[in-house]
Design a protein around this motif. Structure first.
Motif, PDB file in Angstrom:
ATOM      1  N   LEU A 196      -3.011   2.276   0.953  1.00 32.76           N
ATOM      2  CA  LEU A 196      -4.156   1.364   0.956  1.00 32.76           C
ATOM      3  C   LEU A 196      -5.228   1.798   1.956  1.00 32.76           C
ATOM      4  O   LEU A 196      -6.410   1.536   1.742  1.00 32.76           O
TER       5      LEU A 196
ATOM      6  N   ASN B 184      -4.455  -7.434  -9.398  1.00 29.05           N
ATOM      7  CA  ASN B 184      -4.465  -6.423  -8.336  1.00 29.05           C
ATOM      8  C   ASN B 184      -5.857  -5.881  -8.061  1.00 29.05           C
ATOM      9  O   ASN B 184      -6.193  -5.571  -6.919  1.00 29.05           O
ATOM     10  N   ALA B 185      -6.683  -5.792  -9.106  1.00 26.39           N
ATOM     11  CA  ALA B 185      -8.037  -5.264  -8.935  1.00 26.39           C
ATOM     12  C   ALA B 185      -8.929  -6.213  -8.150  1.00 26.39           C
ATOM     13  O   ALA B 185      -9.999  -5.813  -7.669  1.00 26.39           O
TER      14      ALA B 185
ATOM     15  N   ASP C 298      -9.357  -5.750  -3.499  1.00 29.07           N
ATOM     16  CA  ASP C 298     -10.261  -4.919  -2.688  1.00 29.07           C
ATOM     17  C   ASP C 298     -11.678  -5.469  -2.765  1.00 29.07           C
ATOM     18  O   ASP C 298     -12.529  -4.966  -3.494  1.00 29.07           O
TER      19      ASP C 298
ATOM     20  N   ALA D 288       1.193  -7.235   1.353  1.00 26.49           N
ATOM     21  CA  ALA D 288       1.519  -6.110   0.467  1.00 26.49           C
ATOM     22  C   ALA D 288       2.840  -5.505   0.886  1.00 26.49           C
ATOM     23  O   ALA D 288       3.125  -5.376   2.084  1.00 26.49           O
TER      24      ALA D 288
ATOM     25  N   SER E 296       1.955  -4.261 -10.509  1.00 22.10           N
ATOM     26  CA  SER E 296       2.075  -3.579  -9.226  1.00 22.10           C
ATOM     27  C   SER E 296       0.798  -2.809  -8.946  1.00 22.10           C
ATOM     28  O   SER E 296       0.069  -2.440  -9.865  1.00 22.10           O
ATOM     29  N   PHE E 297       0.529  -2.553  -7.663  1.00 23.22           N
ATOM     30  CA  PHE E 297      -0.673  -1.798  -7.307  1.00 23.22           C
ATOM     31  C   PHE E 297      -0.366  -0.332  -7.033  1.00 23.22           C
ATOM     32  O   PHE E 297      -1.276   0.493  -6.941  1.00 23.22           O
TER      33      PHE E 297
ATOM     34  N   TYR F  40       2.743   1.725   1.883  1.00 24.54           N
ATOM     35  CA  TYR F  40       1.641   0.868   1.430  1.00 24.54           C
ATOM     36  C   TYR F  40       0.467   0.965   2.389  1.00 24.54           C
ATOM     37  O   TYR F  40      -0.689   0.972   1.968  1.00 24.54           O
TER      38      TYR F  40
ATOM     39  N   TYR G  82       1.512  -7.320  -4.440  1.00 25.12           N
ATOM     40  CA  TYR G  82       0.777  -8.226  -3.562  1.00 25.12           C
ATOM     41  C   TYR G  82       1.333  -9.643  -3.696  1.00 25.12           C
ATOM     42  O   TYR G  82       1.651 -10.096  -4.797  1.00 25.12           O
TER      43      TYR G  82
END
Length: 289
Positions: A179, A157-158, A161, A210, A232-233, A175, A146
């Motif tokens: 996502l 990253n958390a 959302d 992203a 990284s996600f 992605y 991101y």
């Protein structure tokens, strides 16, 4: 299970013909109960050739939307990169001409599969694609990351959302697919291609972009006042794929990719094209019966 399936299908794909000429730097055969596909990769069977080059040439989809895999040559604009090198080597082993079919996004590559526009493609393995594409084992693994403005309150990253957070992704990209399944509160916004996500984020005041970490790192240099969130996600497994229903061709492609990893071809291509941040995928072991 993957190894067993590859090994059982390999006979049909290769037909017991003599081995194809080794690529440059190919390692000697391994010994032991388990061996990589590189040590058992014979020349392709007639069925595999028909599956992979039904029109007498290998049509390879090249996606410029992922700069890890493909780029345009700065001098003449010709396609270059790891995926181009793999396509050329596969065509050499098949003994057929190569036709490069270029696209600017993974979503458009996937859509073109329904139109028989290509015989092989280079895409991220995703559950949303496996109904129409038979994937090889992955050959490289890259990271999804991101990008935010320096002033963003998002620190990890958390944090992304959450309600009120918009995230721009390339339409149809790995992605986007990932996502779309994972987000519960954030909102996805679509850019036409993955390389366009940061420009759209900046132009439209969107909170997050992203995409491929290496692309976003380059974007951060172009846009002062932005930063990547740490880590990284998602982990993206890049593979070669063929349209479903070409079983002999898919089996040969799977074994081919394992050979290219094992003999150093993929590593050499990454180095030659000065690609950083992508790691070679671990081998899919083929167990001897």
């Amino acid at each position: 299970l993957l190894g067993a399936c590859l090994l059982s299908a390999l006979g049909a794909a290769c037909g017991g013909l003599p081995a194809a000429p080794p690529s440059a730097g190919q390692a000697p055969a391994a010994t032991g109960a388990a061996t990589s596909a590189a040590t058992i990769l014979p020349a392709p069977s007639a069925a595999a050739r028909q599956d992979l080059a039904p029109g007498g040439r290998l049509k390879a989809a090249i996606n410029f939307g992922n700069p890890i895999l493909a780029q345009r040559d700065a001098a003449g604009g010709e396609p270059r990169g790891v995926s181009v090198d793999l396509a050329r080597e596969l065509a050499r082993r098949l003994g057929v001409p190569l036709q490069l079919v270029t696209f600017d996004s993974a979503g458009r590559v996937f859509a073109a599969a329904r139109e028989s526009a290509w015989d092989i493609a280079f895409l991220a393995v995703d559950p949303g694609r496996i109904g129409e594409i038979a994937f090889s084992p992955p050959y490289v693994v890259i990271e999804g990351a991101y990008l935010v403005r320096e002033t963003s309150p998002l620190r990890g990253n958390a944090d992304v959302d959450r309600p009120g957070v918009r995230v721009v992704v390339g339409r149809g990209s790995a992605y986007d697919l990932y996502l779309s399944r994972e987000f519960k509160r954030a909102t996805l916004v679509h850019a036409p291609t993955s390389p366009a996500v940061t420009d759209q984020m900046m132009a439209q005041g969107i909170e997050v972009a992203a995409g491929v970490k290496q692309q976003l790192q380059a974007d951060a240099l172009r846009h002062p006042g932005t930063r990547l969130l740490p880590g990284s996600f998602m982990e993206i497994r890049q593979a070669m794929g063929t349209p479903r229903g070409r079983d002999a061709g898919a089996a040969y492609v799977a074994a081919f990719i394992e050979a290219m990893k094992a003999d150093g071809f993929v590593a050499a291509a990454l180095q030659r094209h000065k690609i950083e941040g992508a790691s070679i995928a671990p081998p899919a072991r083929l167990m001897r019966p």
